[in-house]
Design a protein around this motif. Sequence first.
Motif, PDB file in Angstrom:
ATOM      1  N   THR A 172       0.851  -1.189   0.000  1.00 21.63           N
ATOM      2  CA  THR A 172       0.000   0.000   0.000  1.00 21.63           C
ATOM      3  C   THR A 172       0.886   1.237   0.000  1.00 21.63           C
ATOM      4  O   THR A 172       1.859   1.297   0.743  1.00 21.63           O
ATOM      5  CB  THR A 172      -0.907   0.006   1.242  1.00 21.63           C
ATOM      6  OG1 THR A 172      -1.732  -1.158   1.196  1.00 21.63           O
ATOM      7  CG2 THR A 172      -1.776   1.239   1.282  1.00 21.63           C
ATOM      8  N   GLY A 173       0.558   2.209  -0.824  1.00 25.23           N
ATOM      9  CA  GLY A 173       1.330   3.443  -0.867  1.00 25.23           C
ATOM     10  C   GLY A 173       0.856   4.360  -1.963  1.00 25.23           C
ATOM     11  O   GLY A 173      -0.206   4.167  -2.548  1.00 25.23           O
ATOM     12  N   PHE A 174       1.656   5.353  -2.255  1.00 31.20           N
ATOM     13  CA  PHE A 174       1.311   6.341  -3.276  1.00 31.20           C
ATOM     14  C   PHE A 174       2.063   6.124  -4.582  1.00 31.20           C
ATOM     15  O   PHE A 174       1.815   6.808  -5.563  1.00 31.20           O
ATOM     16  CB  PHE A 174       1.570   7.750  -2.752  1.00 31.20           C
ATOM     17  CG  PHE A 174       0.585   8.172  -1.702  1.00 31.20           C
ATOM     18  CD1 PHE A 174      -0.659   8.670  -2.063  1.00 31.20           C
ATOM     19  CD2 PHE A 174       0.890   8.048  -0.367  1.00 31.20           C
ATOM     20  CE1 PHE A 174      -1.576   9.053  -1.112  1.00 31.20           C
ATOM     21  CE2 PHE A 174      -0.018   8.435   0.600  1.00 31.20           C
ATOM     22  CZ  PHE A 174      -1.254   8.936   0.231  1.00 31.20           C
TER      23      PHE A 174
ATOM     24  N   MET B  36      -3.813   6.910  -3.645  1.00 30.42           N
ATOM     25  CA  MET B  36      -3.195   5.789  -2.946  1.00 30.42           C
ATOM     26  C   MET B  36      -3.600   4.495  -3.636  1.00 30.42           C
ATOM     27  O   MET B  36      -4.690   4.385  -4.184  1.00 30.42           O
ATOM     28  CB  MET B  36      -3.616   5.756  -1.487  1.00 30.42           C
ATOM     29  CG  MET B  36      -2.916   4.661  -0.702  1.00 30.42           C
ATOM     30  SD  MET B  36      -3.317   4.725   1.050  1.00 30.42           S
ATOM     31  CE  MET B  36      -1.914   5.648   1.623  1.00 30.42           C
ATOM     32  N   ILE B  37      -2.718   3.536  -3.615  1.00 29.59           N
ATOM     33  CA  ILE B  37      -2.982   2.252  -4.248  1.00 29.59           C
ATOM     34  C   ILE B  37      -2.682   1.135  -3.264  1.00 29.59           C
ATOM     35  O   ILE B  37      -1.839   1.283  -2.376  1.00 29.59           O
ATOM     36  CB  ILE B  37      -2.146   2.098  -5.537  1.00 29.59           C
ATOM     37  CG1 ILE B  37      -2.633   0.902  -6.335  1.00 29.59           C
ATOM     38  CG2 ILE B  37      -0.674   2.026  -5.246  1.00 29.59           C
ATOM     39  CD1 ILE B  37      -2.166   0.914  -7.763  1.00 29.59           C
ATOM     40  N   SER B  38      -3.397   0.043  -3.411  1.00 34.66           N
ATOM     41  CA  SER B  38      -3.224  -1.092  -2.514  1.00 34.66           C
ATOM     42  C   SER B  38      -3.673  -2.355  -3.233  1.00 34.66           C
ATOM     43  O   SER B  38      -4.282  -2.289  -4.296  1.00 34.66           O
ATOM     44  CB  SER B  38      -4.055  -0.882  -1.243  1.00 34.66           C
ATOM     45  OG  SER B  38      -3.792  -1.901  -0.305  1.00 34.66           O
ATOM     46  N   ASN B  39      -3.386  -3.500  -2.636  1.00 37.16           N
ATOM     47  CA  ASN B  39      -3.950  -4.734  -3.170  1.00 37.16           C
ATOM     48  C   ASN B  39      -5.087  -5.180  -2.250  1.00 37.16           C
ATOM     49  O   ASN B  39      -5.324  -4.592  -1.188  1.00 37.16           O
ATOM     50  CB  ASN B  39      -2.883  -5.820  -3.351  1.00 37.16           C
ATOM     51  CG  ASN B  39      -2.247  -6.255  -2.047  1.00 37.16           C
ATOM     52  OD1 ASN B  39      -2.729  -5.948  -0.953  1.00 37.16           O
ATOM     53  ND2 ASN B  39      -1.156  -6.979  -2.145  1.00 37.16           N
ATOM     54  N   ALA B  40      -5.810  -6.199  -2.648  1.00 36.65           N
ATOM     55  CA  ALA B  40      -6.997  -6.633  -1.896  1.00 36.65           C
ATOM     56  C   ALA B  40      -6.640  -7.092  -0.490  1.00 36.65           C
ATOM     57  O   ALA B  40      -7.354  -6.789   0.471  1.00 36.65           O
ATOM     58  CB  ALA B  40      -7.716  -7.739  -2.656  1.00 36.65           C
ATOM     59  N   SER B  41      -5.553  -7.790  -0.338  1.00 36.11           N
ATOM     60  CA  SER B  41      -5.154  -8.296   0.976  1.00 36.11           C
ATOM     61  C   SER B  41      -4.850  -7.163   1.954  1.00 36.11           C
ATOM     62  O   SER B  41      -5.309  -7.167   3.098  1.00 36.11           O
ATOM     63  CB  SER B  41      -3.930  -9.207   0.829  1.00 36.11           C
ATOM     64  OG  SER B  41      -3.486  -9.649   2.079  1.00 36.11           O
ATOM     65  N   ASP B  42      -4.076  -6.176   1.515  1.00 38.77           N
ATOM     66  CA  ASP B  42      -3.764  -5.033   2.377  1.00 38.77           C
ATOM     67  C   ASP B  42      -5.016  -4.234   2.702  1.00 38.77           C
ATOM     68  O   ASP B  42      -5.207  -3.788   3.836  1.00 38.77           O
ATOM     69  CB  ASP B  42      -2.752  -4.106   1.709  1.00 38.77           C
ATOM     70  CG  ASP B  42      -1.317  -4.548   1.917  1.00 38.77           C
ATOM     71  OD1 ASP B  42      -1.097  -5.664   2.442  1.00 38.77           O
ATOM     72  OD2 ASP B  42      -0.417  -3.776   1.546  1.00 38.77           O
ATOM     73  N   PHE B  43      -5.895  -4.049   1.706  1.00 40.26           N
ATOM     74  CA  PHE B  43      -7.105  -3.275   1.949  1.00 40.26           C
ATOM     75  C   PHE B  43      -8.015  -3.989   2.951  1.00 40.26           C
ATOM     76  O   PHE B  43      -8.604  -3.358   3.822  1.00 40.26           O
ATOM     77  CB  PHE B  43      -7.844  -2.991   0.637  1.00 40.26           C
ATOM     78  CG  PHE B  43      -8.972  -2.018   0.807  1.00 40.26           C
ATOM     79  CD1 PHE B  43      -8.708  -0.686   1.079  1.00 40.26           C
ATOM     80  CD2 PHE B  43     -10.284  -2.428   0.722  1.00 40.26           C
ATOM     81  CE1 PHE B  43      -9.741   0.228   1.256  1.00 40.26           C
ATOM     82  CE2 PHE B  43     -11.321  -1.532   0.891  1.00 40.26           C
ATOM     83  CZ  PHE B  43     -11.055  -0.207   1.162  1.00 40.26           C
ATOM     84  N   MET B  44      -8.104  -5.317   2.848  1.00 35.57           N
ATOM     85  CA  MET B  44      -8.901  -6.077   3.810  1.00 35.57           C
ATOM     86  C   MET B  44      -8.312  -5.933   5.212  1.00 35.57           C
ATOM     87  O   MET B  44      -9.044  -5.771   6.192  1.00 35.57           O
ATOM     88  CB  MET B  44      -8.974  -7.541   3.416  1.00 35.57           C
ATOM     89  CG  MET B  44      -9.780  -8.384   4.383  1.00 35.57           C
ATOM     90  SD  MET B  44     -11.493  -7.839   4.561  1.00 35.57           S
ATOM     91  CE  MET B  44     -12.224  -8.591   3.147  1.00 35.57           C
ATOM     92  N   GLN B  45      -7.000  -5.963   5.328  1.00 38.25           N
ATOM     93  CA  GLN B  45      -6.341  -5.766   6.624  1.00 38.25           C
ATOM     94  C   GLN B  45      -6.693  -4.390   7.192  1.00 38.25           C
ATOM     95  O   GLN B  45      -6.971  -4.252   8.382  1.00 38.25           O
ATOM     96  CB  GLN B  45      -4.831  -5.900   6.465  1.00 38.25           C
ATOM     97  CG  GLN B  45      -4.070  -5.760   7.754  1.00 38.25           C
ATOM     98  CD  GLN B  45      -2.569  -5.913   7.551  1.00 38.25           C
ATOM     99  OE1 GLN B  45      -2.106  -6.375   6.506  1.00 38.25           O
ATOM    100  NE2 GLN B  45      -1.806  -5.525   8.541  1.00 38.25           N
TER     101      GLN B  45
END
Length: 104
Positions: A4-6, A65-74
């Motif tokens: 996750t980050g910019f 900001m961008i993230s993947n599904a796993s990080d967003f769920m966390q």
Amino acid sequence: MINTGFTLPDNHQLDTHYHDALSQPLPMPSPYCMQLDESWNNGILSYNPKRIFNPEAYHLGGSGMISNASDFMQFILSLTSSSNALSSGKLMDKMAKYYITDLY
């Protein structure tokens, strides 16, 4: 949340962005400009999907900001935890509140 980050170091992790076209969605060019009502930003909305690969780009708090599904769920699970570090439940109460009113 290591994904996750910019910015992203390379573009193989980013899904293709699409925009509406007449008969089917088309891959979104970068930048992409869309006509809106003239009352907002002179009627133009500009979106640049490849901005995420520019480490010099300004980090926007409301977007970018961008993230993947796993990080967003966390992230979501950490907000819903009763012992989250951000608030004592007041944040989730405000997020769950219905803010839309009947204006018509």
